[in-house]
Design a protein around this motif. Structure first.
Motif, PDB file in Angstrom:
ATOM      1  N   ALA A 107      -1.621   7.161  -8.827  1.00  0.00           N
ATOM      2  CA  ALA A 107      -0.836   8.129  -9.592  1.00  0.00           C
ATOM      3  C   ALA A 107      -1.178   7.998 -11.074  1.00  0.00           C
ATOM      4  CB  ALA A 107       0.654   7.895  -9.368  1.00  0.00           C
ATOM      5  N   GLY A 108      -1.316   6.753 -11.522  1.00  0.00           N
ATOM      6  CA  GLY A 108      -1.674   6.517 -12.924  1.00  0.00           C
ATOM      7  C   GLY A 108      -3.041   7.068 -13.274  1.00  0.00           C
ATOM      8  N   ILE A 168      -3.945   8.560   8.670  1.00  0.00           N
ATOM      9  CA  ILE A 168      -3.686   9.896   8.147  1.00  0.00           C
ATOM     10  C   ILE A 168      -4.992  10.674   7.995  1.00  0.00           C
ATOM     11  CG2 ILE A 168      -1.658   9.056   6.908  1.00  0.00           C
ATOM     12  CD1 ILE A 168      -3.291   9.398   4.294  1.00  0.00           C
ATOM     13  N   LYS A 169      -4.871  11.981   7.948  1.00  0.00           N
ATOM     14  CA  LYS A 169      -6.019  12.854   7.710  1.00  0.00           C
ATOM     15  C   LYS A 169      -5.784  13.573   6.385  1.00  0.00           C
ATOM     16  CE  LYS A 169      -7.742  11.957  11.812  1.00  0.00           C
ATOM     17  NZ  LYS A 169      -8.964  11.156  11.979  1.00  0.00           N
ATOM     18  N   ASP A 170      -6.619  13.295   5.423  1.00  0.00           N
ATOM     19  CA  ASP A 170      -6.437  13.907   4.109  1.00  0.00           C
ATOM     20  C   ASP A 170      -7.770  13.858   3.359  1.00  0.00           C
ATOM     21  OD1 ASP A 170      -5.700  13.905   1.076  1.00  0.00           O
ATOM     22  OD2 ASP A 170      -3.809  14.425   2.055  1.00  0.00           O
ATOM     23  N   PRO A 171      -8.153  14.962   2.705  1.00  0.00           N
ATOM     24  CA  PRO A 171      -9.436  14.972   1.974  1.00  0.00           C
ATOM     25  C   PRO A 171      -9.478  13.989   0.810  1.00  0.00           C
ATOM     26  CG  PRO A 171      -8.148  16.961   1.524  1.00  0.00           C
ATOM     27  CD  PRO A 171      -7.472  16.271   2.661  1.00  0.00           C
ATOM     28  N   ARG A 172      -8.313  13.523   0.370  1.00  0.00           N
ATOM     29  CA  ARG A 172      -8.275  12.563  -0.740  1.00  0.00           C
ATOM     30  C   ARG A 172      -8.750  11.176  -0.328  1.00  0.00           C
ATOM     31  NH1 ARG A 172      -3.915  15.670  -0.589  1.00  0.00           N
ATOM     32  NH2 ARG A 172      -3.273  16.916  -2.387  1.00  0.00           N
ATOM     33  N   ILE A 173      -8.776  10.904   0.971  1.00  0.00           N
ATOM     34  CA  ILE A 173      -9.146   9.562   1.440  1.00  0.00           C
ATOM     35  C   ILE A 173     -10.531   9.175   0.946  1.00  0.00           C
ATOM     36  CG2 ILE A 173      -9.698   8.197   3.487  1.00  0.00           C
ATOM     37  CD1 ILE A 173      -7.503   9.770   4.959  1.00  0.00           C
ATOM     38  N   GLY A 489      12.744  16.070 -11.241  1.00  0.00           N
ATOM     39  CA  GLY A 489      11.935  15.244 -12.130  1.00  0.00           C
ATOM     40  C   GLY A 489      11.685  13.844 -11.610  1.00  0.00           C
ATOM     41  N   PHE A 490      12.216  13.545 -10.427  1.00  0.00           N
ATOM     42  CA  PHE A 490      12.119  12.206  -9.836  1.00  0.00           C
ATOM     43  C   PHE A 490      11.266  12.308  -8.575  1.00  0.00           C
ATOM     44  CE2 PHE A 490      14.450   8.833  -7.220  1.00  0.00           C
ATOM     45  CZ  PHE A 490      13.789   7.764  -7.826  1.00  0.00           C
ATOM     46  N   PHE A 491      10.073  11.672  -8.571  1.00  0.00           N
ATOM     47  CA  PHE A 491       9.091  11.817  -7.506  1.00  0.00           C
ATOM     48  C   PHE A 491       8.908  10.488  -6.769  1.00  0.00           C
ATOM     49  CE2 PHE A 491       8.219  14.965 -10.734  1.00  0.00           C
ATOM     50  CZ  PHE A 491       7.841  16.104 -10.049  1.00  0.00           C
ATOM     51  N   PRO A 492       9.621  10.270  -5.668  1.00  0.00           N
ATOM     52  CA  PRO A 492       9.439   9.029  -4.901  1.00  0.00           C
ATOM     53  C   PRO A 492       8.201   9.125  -4.013  1.00  0.00           C
ATOM     54  CG  PRO A 492      11.133  10.373  -3.874  1.00  0.00           C
ATOM     55  CD  PRO A 492      10.692  11.116  -5.103  1.00  0.00           C
ATOM     56  N   CYS A 493       7.431   8.050  -3.919  1.00  0.00           N
ATOM     57  CA  CYS A 493       6.228   8.097  -3.090  1.00  0.00           C
ATOM     58  C   CYS A 493       5.841   6.704  -2.629  1.00  0.00           C
ATOM     59  CB  CYS A 493       5.065   8.754  -3.851  1.00  0.00           C
ATOM     60  SG  CYS A 493       4.372   7.738  -5.168  1.00  0.00           S
ATOM     61  N   GLY A 494       4.839   6.652  -1.751  1.00  0.00           N
ATOM     62  CA  GLY A 494       4.267   5.390  -1.327  1.00  0.00           C
ATOM     63  C   GLY A 494       5.054   4.681  -0.246  1.00  0.00           C
ATOM     64  N   GLU A 495       4.716   3.400  -0.062  1.00  0.00           N
ATOM     65  CA  GLU A 495       5.303   2.623   1.028  1.00  0.00           C
ATOM     66  C   GLU A 495       6.799   2.421   0.862  1.00  0.00           C
ATOM     67  OE1 GLU A 495       3.663  -0.538   3.173  1.00  0.00           O
ATOM     68  OE2 GLU A 495       1.685  -0.384   2.262  1.00  0.00           O
ATOM     69  N   GLY A 502       0.069   1.544   4.231  1.00  0.00           N
ATOM     70  CA  GLY A 502      -1.159   0.811   3.952  1.00  0.00           C
ATOM     71  C   GLY A 502      -1.713   1.206   2.601  1.00  0.00           C
ATOM     72  N   ILE A 503      -2.765   0.531   2.181  1.00  0.00           N
ATOM     73  CA  ILE A 503      -3.330   0.744   0.850  1.00  0.00           C
ATOM     74  C   ILE A 503      -3.790   2.187   0.665  1.00  0.00           C
ATOM     75  CG2 ILE A 503      -5.257   0.143  -0.673  1.00  0.00           C
ATOM     76  CD1 ILE A 503      -5.064  -2.719   0.405  1.00  0.00           C
ATOM     77  N   THR A 504      -4.578   2.692   1.609  1.00  0.00           N
ATOM     78  CA  THR A 504      -5.165   4.017   1.436  1.00  0.00           C
ATOM     79  C   THR A 504      -4.118   5.112   1.495  1.00  0.00           C
ATOM     80  OG1 THR A 504      -7.242   3.232   2.386  1.00  0.00           O
ATOM     81  CG2 THR A 504      -6.917   5.602   2.282  1.00  0.00           C
ATOM     82  N   SER A 505      -3.228   5.056   2.481  1.00  0.00           N
ATOM     83  CA  SER A 505      -2.215   6.108   2.587  1.00  0.00           C
ATOM     84  C   SER A 505      -1.272   6.074   1.392  1.00  0.00           C
ATOM     85  CB  SER A 505      -1.434   5.981   3.891  1.00  0.00           C
ATOM     86  OG  SER A 505      -0.780   4.730   3.993  1.00  0.00           O
ATOM     87  N   ALA A 506      -0.980   4.870   0.864  1.00  0.00           N
ATOM     88  CA  ALA A 506      -0.144   4.780  -0.333  1.00  0.00           C
ATOM     89  C   ALA A 506      -0.864   5.371  -1.541  1.00  0.00           C
ATOM     90  CB  ALA A 506       0.243   3.328  -0.599  1.00  0.00           C
ATOM     91  N   ALA A 507      -2.156   5.075  -1.673  1.00  0.00           N
ATOM     92  CA  ALA A 507      -2.933   5.637  -2.776  1.00  0.00           C
ATOM     93  C   ALA A 507      -2.960   7.159  -2.714  1.00  0.00           C
ATOM     94  CB  ALA A 507      -4.361   5.076  -2.744  1.00  0.00           C
ATOM     95  N   VAL A 508      -3.166   7.704  -1.516  1.00  0.00           N
ATOM     96  CA  VAL A 508      -3.178   9.162  -1.335  1.00  0.00           C
ATOM     97  C   VAL A 508      -1.823   9.749  -1.712  1.00  0.00           C
ATOM     98  CG1 VAL A 508      -3.244  10.987   0.415  1.00  0.00           C
ATOM     99  CG2 VAL A 508      -5.023   9.229   0.369  1.00  0.00           C
ATOM    100  N   ASP A 509      -0.737   9.102  -1.289  1.00  0.00           N
ATOM    101  CA  ASP A 509       0.587   9.634  -1.604  1.00  0.00           C
ATOM    102  C   ASP A 509       0.861   9.551  -3.099  1.00  0.00           C
ATOM    103  OD1 ASP A 509       2.774  10.861  -0.128  1.00  0.00           O
ATOM    104  OD2 ASP A 509       4.025   9.238  -0.896  1.00  0.00           O
ATOM    105  N   GLY A 510       0.335   8.522  -3.756  1.00  0.00           N
ATOM    106  CA  GLY A 510       0.459   8.443  -5.211  1.00  0.00           C
ATOM    107  C   GLY A 510      -0.273   9.572  -5.908  1.00  0.00           C
ATOM    108  N   MET A 511      -1.449   9.910  -5.399  1.00  0.00           N
ATOM    109  CA  MET A 511      -2.200  11.035  -5.956  1.00  0.00           C
ATOM    110  C   MET A 511      -1.425  12.338  -5.788  1.00  0.00           C
ATOM    111  SD  MET A 511      -6.012   9.984  -4.569  1.00  0.00           S
ATOM    112  CE  MET A 511      -6.961  11.228  -5.454  1.00  0.00           C
TER     113      MET A 511
END
Length: 522
Positions: A107-108, A168-173, A489-495, A502-511
């Protein structure tokens, strides 16, 4: 560009010289093949007398349309590149990210590359200080509740196997994998079917990501814990960090699955959350060479094969699912506790995966009906109850047993498999830690899995307990725009928010969360 899938290649294949192989596969002359590059590689060990690689190869060739007719395994390769967004309107108040695990890091990156200069608060320490605290804890010193396996720069995944495969299936992976490589991960992350980084390399990668965000104008603060949120007319207006109030209009929440005190604060702040099923169980250790023999047969010593890994699941007659999770080839079991007078364990391995033991979580499904309460935090209480029992049994020593004792009633004694967990362990009865549905299910599953991997129920396999942090026991409800149902204005995401595993799905959700935040400015 075309891709040719399901190409079986011998273990000694030279992947830098694929032109003749692909010319034969496509039934054409080598001169028609401009380039051939490995795209994906997995091990096919179904036939123990003929273990090989199963590959997908990217090919650039002349008259590609005609070549497709010669090979049913070939097709045109199309992959849309990920476009890092740019924000045309820069707001007066900078967006804030809470947590610097995979979701927070990505996300950062999205916000920083968009020109938004995010402010990031992480409750734990930077990865170097965190590494010292973890090493001290393994050496017998007191747990630091804010700097441990769970909390600190890089999140819980930094002290794990660093697995990057995901369901998960996502083009961001693909972009996540490419980004990890650009910041220091090895190139095979892009081609292995079950990619991993390893905790030793992950510590370098997370620092490089931090430096990129800072270079782009972002700020990252460690030892800064979110302890309050404020709103006006249903919109986020401010947050409290270490008891200091800070104006904030847009916040991405990237806490991990172990941030129970933050869950409690969110509940008190009337943020809508719900119970979520999770799983609990143990870590089971075998000698890695025995796993290699069981899975690779006569090829178990082949230098071109990595340490073997496995993934198994079964659905028992009692209605429980039992499955292996986060298997760590050539790794170790670690004391992953983050709260005093509680014990939780996890698995960790370095990039080389060359330690003596293999370990995996062995988990039993826990349903919300098992929580005994409608309270959204009842799952957290169940986790804590199990962890506290584990701590109390040995006065802080990690409980272990053997398969011989747990499943077959034999005397608990250490054989060829040596427990890897630190700093100290003690023999214990798992029935004194878990509800009976957990222990009964584990016993049945261990014997079931022995039918798939010979030796899985070996008497001297070591069991370490408890594994309770495989996923979050809560979900923070959000709408189709990724915002909390309770607070604009409050965006919850990730694990921690219940949307990744997992690392990849959390990263994708952060994006995704960062992309949603950017759209909220439009």
């Amino acid at each position: 560009m075309i891709i040719v899938k399901d190409v079986n290649l011998p273990l000694d294949t030279d992947f830098s010289s694929l032109l003749p192989i692909m010319a034969k596969e496509l039934k054409t002359e080598i001169s028609n093949i401009k380039s051939a590059k490995l795209y994906r590689k997995s091990v096919d060990a179904r036939h123990k007398n003929n273990v090989c690689f199963c590959c997908s190869i990217l090919v650039e060739a002349k008259s590609e349309g005609k070549l497709l007719k010669n090979c049913k395994k070939a097709s045109f390769f199309r992959q849309e590149p990920y476009i890092w967004q740019k924000c045309e309107t820069i707001p007066d108040k900078r967006p804030v990210i809470i947590g610097f695990g995979p979701a927070g890091m990505f996300a950062g990156l999205v916000l920083a590359r968009a020109g938004l200069k995010p402010i990031i608060f992480e409750r734990g320490y930077d990865v170097d200080r965190r590494q010292k605290d973890v090493s001290d804890f393994f050496g017998g010193k007191k747990l630091n509740p804010e700097s441990n396996i769970q909390f600190g720069e890089g999140g819980a995944g930094t002290f794990s196997d660093g697995k990057l495969n995901t369901g998960i299936k996502d083009p961001r992976i693909r972009e996540v994998l490419k980004t990890f490589v650009s910041f220091g991960a090895k190139e095979n992350v892009l081609t292995d079917s079950k990619p991993h980084i390893g905790t030793d390399i992950l510590r370098v990668v997370v620092k490089n990501i931090r430096n990129e965000i800072i270079d782009l104008g972002g700020d990252i603060y460690f030892a800064k814990k979110l302890d309050g949120i404020f709103s006006e007319n249903g919109r986020l207006s401010a947050i409290s960090v270490n008891k200091e109030k800070i104006e904030c209009e847009r916040l991405i929440l990237c806490i991990g699955h172990s941030a129970r005190d933050t869950f409690e604060m969110l509940k008190d702040s009337k943020i809508e959350m719900e119970q979520k099923p999770f799983a609990v169980g143990v870590r089971i250790e075998h000698l890695q060479k025995d796993i290699n023999k069981a899975l690779y047969g006569d090829f178990y010593e082949n230098e071109n094969l990595d340490s073997a890994s496995y993934k198994m699941a079964t659905h028992l007659q009692n209605g429980r699912g039992v499955y292996t999770f986060c298997m760590c080839p050539g790794g170790e079991v670690v004391n992953a506790s983050s709260e005093e007078k509680m014990i939780a364990v996890n698995g960790m391995s370095e990039n080389a995966r060359n330690k003596e033991n293999a370990n995996s979580a062995l988990l039993v499904s826990v349903y919300t009906s098992d929580f005994g309460s409608d309270d959204c935090l009842a799952g957290c209480r169940l986790q804590r109850e199990i962890e506290n029992k584990a701590y109390s049994l040995g006065g802080g020593k990690v409980p272990i047993t053997t398969v011989g004792h747990f499943v077959f009633g034999k005397e608990a004694k250490i054989g060829k498999v040596k427990p890897s967990v630190k700093p100290e362990w003690i023999f214990a009865e798992l029935e004194d830690i878990f509800p009976s549905f957990v222990t009964d299910s584990l016993k049945k599953a261990i014997t079931e899995f022995d039918k798939k991997i010979k030796g899985f129920s070996s008497f001297d396999a070591v069991i370490t307990a408890p594994e309770t942090r495989s996923s979050s026991p809560i979900r923070i409800l959000r709408n189709e725009k990724g915002e909390s149902l309770s607070l604009t204005g409050f965006f919850p995401c990730g694990e921690g928010a219940g949307y990744a595993g997992g690392i990849t799905s959390a990263a994708v959700d952060g994006m995704k969360a960062a992309e949603n935040l950017i759209r909220s400015y439009m």
